[in-house]
Design an enzyme around this catalytic site. Structure first.
Site, PDB file in Angstrom:
ATOM      1  N   GLY A   1      10.482   3.503   4.483  1.00  0.00           N
ATOM      2  CA  GLY A   1      11.026   2.689   5.916  1.00  0.00           C
ATOM      3  C   GLY A   1       9.992   1.625   6.069  1.00  0.00           C
ATOM      4  N   GLY A   2      10.042   0.922   7.115  1.00  0.00           N
ATOM      5  CA  GLY A   2       9.099  -0.148   7.419  1.00  0.00           C
ATOM      6  C   GLY A   2       8.004   0.310   7.981  1.00  0.00           C
ATOM      7  N   SER A   3       6.961  -0.508   8.286  1.00  0.00           N
ATOM      8  CA  SER A   3       5.728  -0.229   9.240  1.00  0.00           C
ATOM      9  C   SER A   3       6.264   0.024  10.596  1.00  0.00           C
ATOM     10  CB  SER A   3       4.962  -1.268   9.246  1.00  0.00           C
ATOM     11  OG  SER A   3       3.842  -1.163   9.890  1.00  0.00           O
ATOM     12  N   SER A   4       5.656   1.363  11.257  1.00  0.00           N
ATOM     13  CA  SER A   4       6.081   1.619  12.601  1.00  0.00           C
ATOM     14  C   SER A   4       7.331   2.230  12.721  1.00  0.00           C
ATOM     15  CB  SER A   4       5.610   0.511  13.428  1.00  0.00           C
ATOM     16  OG  SER A   4       4.297   0.264  13.675  1.00  0.00           O
TER      17      SER A   4
ATOM     18  N   GLY B   1       8.089   5.274  11.722  1.00  0.00           N
ATOM     19  CA  GLY B   1       7.952   6.758  12.287  1.00  0.00           C
ATOM     20  C   GLY B   1       7.748   7.708  10.884  1.00  0.00           C
ATOM     21  N   LYS B   2       7.538   7.054   9.679  1.00  0.00           N
ATOM     22  CA  LYS B   2       7.415   7.853   8.538  1.00  0.00           C
ATOM     23  C   LYS B   2       6.474   9.000   8.514  1.00  0.00           C
ATOM     24  CE  LYS B   2       6.581   4.487   5.966  1.00  0.00           C
ATOM     25  NZ  LYS B   2       6.577   3.553   6.929  1.00  0.00           N
ATOM     26  N   SER B   3       5.256   8.595   9.027  1.00  0.00           N
ATOM     27  CA  SER B   3       4.213   9.467   8.960  1.00  0.00           C
ATOM     28  C   SER B   3       4.479  10.579   9.851  1.00  0.00           C
ATOM     29  CB  SER B   3       3.057   8.760   9.057  1.00  0.00           C
ATOM     30  OG  SER B   3       2.663   7.608   8.494  1.00  0.00           O
TER      31      SER B   3
ATOM     32  N   ASP C   1      -0.278   4.527   2.727  1.00  0.00           N
ATOM     33  CA  ASP C   1      -1.427   4.390   3.339  1.00  0.00           C
ATOM     34  C   ASP C   1      -2.843   5.195   2.488  1.00  0.00           C
ATOM     35  OD1 ASP C   1      -0.330   2.941   5.469  1.00  0.00           O
ATOM     36  OD2 ASP C   1      -0.399   4.634   6.865  1.00  0.00           O
TER      37      ASP C   1
END
Lengths: 181, 181, 181, 181
Positions: free
Chosen positions: C10-13, C15-17, C37
């Site tokens: 998924g893209g940055s921000s 919510g993957k993490s 990251d």
């Protein structure tokens, strides 16, 4: 006079924050540790890298604009008010303006018991520690090492290139005047 | 009356800090964002998990001792002084004591233009976000979700379970009175 | 086939993490969470903002150079080896190269049970969360929201604009095949 | 033989991470820096403070359980695979098991050019730095200072109580064999 505020002044990567944490550990009473980093973190993200806020030039020099100065003045007044309201405060500062910076704090802290501490660190050593930390803009340590001390008057000075942070903290703690002092 | 202080009150993981950063981005003037986390970070490490400082019970309940209260009172006085000295301040708070907590801030902020904002978030949603963040003590979100709002009076309330932080910030910003207000 | 690797793209921000941490909490076995990251943090500081490493353009677009690609290929091989050696691994990725990125992972993970998950988030919502986080380069969220999914094939997709991270994690966990599967 | 992996072994707060970052800065090629901290961060939050994962006793002693060992073995295999796939890797480790820990790495790294480096730091100095960092469990530095080196065999040793991190990194870099070596 009882010491109510300890002002630690030194360049980036000189080891001020480590000394502040060690002071909190060795001093018998609880002290708040506040500093330039606290203020910068509290500012809008947009004020970093803007003409009104903080700018970091390619060689690590820091330039602050008028909006920064306004918030900083209010911050200094607030920290002084905390000490007047009974908190013991360790201030971890970078006097980019040398004696002018000190004067801003001195005026705000009038009437309080202040211990002025110079945190020295050889520029080359500080630059190496900046590399080891890996989270600072390269060049700040070297450019600030001497600059921030020029014309500033201290009650005592410590040198983190020659003594560990905890050792420096013990020396400073020895100069903190207690309530019966 | 011009808004000089925005107080955001909500439980752990309710999304206050995100709203604070969005407010800093959408409001035209620069605002400082300060909060409970700033104060806790400034305290000695030993005051966490001590009878005098902050204690986290196994179920995430937070208990604060007398030393914490003393430093907190000075902190509140200092933040009020910053606003009086001209800084616009967003305060990101957890009113563990409900109306007593609000009263402590109200007394200190007397004479200033304050916007009181309740940041609601359903306990189950907040508990899920606590898991997603992974850096908070499990149980704080659930135990604080309702507790911190009981008996507290607001100018407006937002619900981060129903709207994104940026949307909430825009609603709040719409209620901030400007200098000509 | 038992699921040994969960790839979240998924893209940055987006919510993957947060989903990765929730998956670690809801899945019965221990899973390692590794991602872009982790790799970027492991690289030399100098590789950020260099032609050989990673560059962030003014609008948040990310460009990676040949040195980055070399280290990334070795990283992917290593993560695959961890899974082959018995670790269950959640990979938190940004497929900047779309299907080419997926193919690099697919080739390395050959023979392993992989669950491919698309983590969608509307570009405007992700951009708002980027502001709320305050620690990301502005524009990354918007520029990556659609881009990273183009031509990528998934076993399932979740949308963090419509469901909380924990809810998404539960849906994904329901598709993880157990040892007796 | 060309050096492909540099293993830094030392106790908590001995300064390994700082040396790793300095090595990344002084070595001409890009090196990945990975370590125990990377692994622990990748583990589920629940594995900290559980019988199966990692436990920190009141005096800072670290105990790891069977689940930790399983993931660690896969992690070591994966890091070795990264080096075999062409990445140069700096491993930042705490050999809690002394020679047994070293043997686990030696077996996994078979056939690769490895430089084994002991990072020494007097226990009292390391304990002081632990206080100055303020983010580590008190007692770890002292309890690990000697323990992790017992029975471990090195190519060279550095002492961060006697030399700055950058200086130590330069000494280590001087022993790294290049591609034509």
């Amino acid at each position: 006079m009882t010491t109510q505020v300890i002002v630690l002044n030194g360049g980036s990567s000189s080891g001020k924050s480590g000394i502040a944490r060690c002071l909190q550990a060795v001093l018998p009473d609880p002290w708040l540790a506040l500093g330039t980093d606290t203020l910068v973190d509290a500012m809008p993200a947009s004020m970093q890298a803007s003409d009104d806020g903080i700018e970091f030039s390619a060689d690590g020099e820091v330039v602050v604009g008028p909006e920064f100065r306004t918030l900083e003045a209010a911050w200094i007044a607030g920290v002084a008010a905390m000490a007047r309201a009974g908190a013991r405060v360790i201030v971890d500062e970078v006097f980019l303006g040398g004696p002018d910076s000190q004067e801003r704090w001195r005026a705000a802290l009038g009437g309080l018991g202040v211990l002025w501490v110079g945190v020295r660190c050889d520029g080359e050593i500080a630059a190496g520690r900046e590399v080891a930390r890996g989270d600072r803009i390269a060049g700040m340590a070297a450019s600030q090492a001497e600059l921030v001390h020029r014309g500033v008057v201290y009650d005592l000075e410590v040198d983190t290139g020659r003594a560990e942070a905890l050792e420096c903290a013990r020396v400073i703690a020895g100069r903190v005047a207690g309530r019966a002092g």
